[in-house]
Motif scaffolding. Sequence first.
Motif, short mmCIF file in Angstrom:
data_model
loop_
_atom_site.label_atom_id
_atom_site.label_comp_id
_atom_site.label_asym_id
_atom_site.label_seq_id
_atom_site.Cartn_x
_atom_site.Cartn_y
_atom_site.Cartn_z
N PRO A 1 0.58 -1.34 0.14
CA PRO A 1 0.30 -0.11 0.13
C PRO A 1 0.83 1.31 -0.12
O PRO A 1 1.86 1.26 0.09
N TRP A 2 0.23 2.43 -0.16
CA TRP A 2 0.96 3.57 -0.19
C TRP A 2 1.54 3.61 1.46
O TRP A 2 0.98 3.47 2.09
N ARG A 3 2.82 4.35 1.37
CA ARG A 3 3.50 4.25 2.74
C ARG A 3 3.42 5.85 3.24
O ARG A 3 4.25 6.45 2.62
N ALA A 4 2.78 6.16 3.88
CA ALA A 4 2.81 7.37 4.54
C ALA A 4 1.84 7.64 5.88
O ALA A 4 0.75 7.05 5.75
N ALA A 5 2.47 8.33 6.74
CA ALA A 5 1.60 8.73 8.16
C ALA A 5 0.34 9.15 7.91
O ALA A 5 -0.72 8.80 8.68
N ALA A 6 0.33 10.08 6.85
CA ALA A 6 -1.25 10.60 6.56
C ALA A 6 -2.11 9.44 5.98
O ALA A 6 -3.47 10.05 5.66
N PHE A 7 -1.63 8.48 5.22
CA PHE A 7 -2.52 7.56 4.83
C PHE A 7 -2.51 6.17 5.52
O PHE A 7 -1.74 5.17 5.03
N PRO A 8 -3.29 6.09 6.46
CA PRO A 8 -3.28 4.89 7.33
C PRO A 8 -3.93 3.70 6.37
O PRO A 8 -4.84 3.65 6.02
N VAL A 9 -3.34 2.45 6.81
CA VAL A 9 -3.85 1.30 6.16
C VAL A 9 -5.03 1.01 6.75
O VAL A 9 -5.30 0.81 7.91
N VAL A 10 -6.00 0.67 5.86
CA VAL A 10 -7.45 0.07 5.98
C VAL A 10 -7.47 -1.23 6.30
O VAL A 10 -7.94 -1.71 7.11
N LYS A 11 -6.99 -1.89 4.95
CA LYS A 11 -6.89 -3.24 4.90
C LYS A 11 -6.01 -3.73 3.61
O LYS A 11 -6.18 -2.99 2.44
N ASP A 12 -5.19 -4.46 3.99
CA ASP A 12 -4.35 -4.93 2.93
C ASP A 12 -3.70 -3.83 2.04
O ASP A 12 -2.85 -3.00 2.51
N LEU A 13 -4.26 -3.47 0.85
CA LEU A 13 -3.56 -2.29 -0.20
C LEU A 13 -4.37 -1.32 0.11
O LEU A 13 -4.09 -0.44 -0.61
N VAL A 14 -5.43 -1.04 0.66
CA VAL A 14 -6.38 -0.04 0.84
C VAL A 14 -5.85 0.84 2.04
O VAL A 14 -5.68 0.40 3.15
N VAL A 15 -5.81 2.18 1.37
CA VAL A 15 -5.40 3.17 2.52
C VAL A 15 -6.49 4.27 2.52
O VAL A 15 -7.08 4.43 1.69
N ASP A 16 -6.58 4.98 3.82
CA ASP A 16 -7.50 6.17 4.06
C ASP A 16 -6.90 7.32 3.39
O ASP A 16 -5.91 7.86 4.16
N ARG A 17 -7.25 7.89 2.38
CA ARG A 17 -6.72 9.04 1.92
C ARG A 17 -7.74 10.26 2.03
O ARG A 17 -7.66 11.27 1.28
N SER A 18 -8.64 10.03 3.03
CA SER A 18 -9.36 11.16 3.37
C SER A 18 -8.63 12.45 3.68
O SER A 18 -9.46 13.69 3.69
N ALA A 19 -7.39 12.47 4.11
CA ALA A 19 -6.75 13.86 4.22
C ALA A 19 -6.63 14.63 3.14
O ALA A 19 -6.73 16.05 3.18
N PHE A 20 -6.63 14.02 1.80
CA PHE A 20 -6.76 14.79 0.78
C PHE A 20 -8.09 15.70 0.63
O PHE A 20 -8.19 16.79 0.02
N ASP A 21 -9.20 14.94 0.90
CA ASP A 21 -10.50 15.48 1.08
C ASP A 21 -10.49 16.67 1.95
O ASP A 21 -11.32 17.65 1.67
N ARG A 22 -9.96 16.41 2.92
CA ARG A 22 -9.97 17.46 4.00
C ARG A 22 -9.20 18.99 3.26
O ARG A 22 -9.45 19.87 3.73
N ILE A 23 -8.00 18.65 2.67
CA ILE A 23 -7.34 19.74 2.12
C ILE A 23 -8.17 20.29 1.04
O ILE A 23 -8.36 21.54 1.09
N ILE A 24 -8.84 19.61 0.28
CA ILE A 24 -9.69 20.13 -0.85
C ILE A 24 -10.74 20.92 -0.03
O ILE A 24 -11.13 22.30 -0.41
#
Length: 249
Positions: free
Chosen positions: A100-123
């Motif tokens: 999965p993406w490796r970044a503190a702001a993109f926590p792993v949800v499951k397997d290769l799925v990460v939470d990218r909602s931080a981008f939504d908050r920036i938008i």
Amino acid sequence: MNLTLRIWRQRTPEEPGAMRTYEVKGISEDMSFLEMLDHLNEELILAGDEPVAFDHDCREGICGACGMVINGAAHGPERTTTCQLHMRHFSDGDTIDVEPWRAAAFPVVKDLVVDRSAFDRIIGAGGYVSVPTGSAPEAHATPVPKPTADLAFEHAECIGCGACVAACPNGSAMLFTSAKVVHLNVLPQGAPERESRVLDMVDTMDAQGFGGCTNTGECATACPKGIPLTAIGRMNREYLRASVKGRGM
């Protein structure tokens, strides 16, 4: 084509994950990478095992949902989205690592799925323009010079996949944020929020836990849509301008 896949498996955000090895056989070079994972998941389901979770949607290189790290590179060996990466870029007998993406702001949800909602908050902090209510304005009501329109469109191509963050050694979101800021700030329609937009979006980016930018350029190299590294310099100038001028009305 027969391949060995080493895939990151993690059941929940709280549980530790690990790489698991799978053998897949009979892979066509015309398959996309996601179709190859579909093939693996069909075999896992038939064997009574849990399929690999991964994000996807349009599978046309538009939505940006399909991000994963393949052999250490965001989206894999070609400058494209994972869904548009085809197995012809690999060879029979290859071992492929998928993470999965490796970044503190993109926590792993499951397997290769990460939470990218931080981008939504920036938008949400400033990725919009003031639009009067009522009927839609005429298309040419606000003239936009072609060079300005071209510049805005170049940055509007960002699909928010997160490859820039995954490729950055600092986990920075500067390329993503700058693409969104420049896209709107160069247009006359974006002028009312010009100062507040860049200040609020950068502040929100920092609050989400993204790392700082050190201009390594890995973000622009990994971007499947070719967002230029110069976007970051443009945003820095906008930020300095807004800091001096203030947030405006």
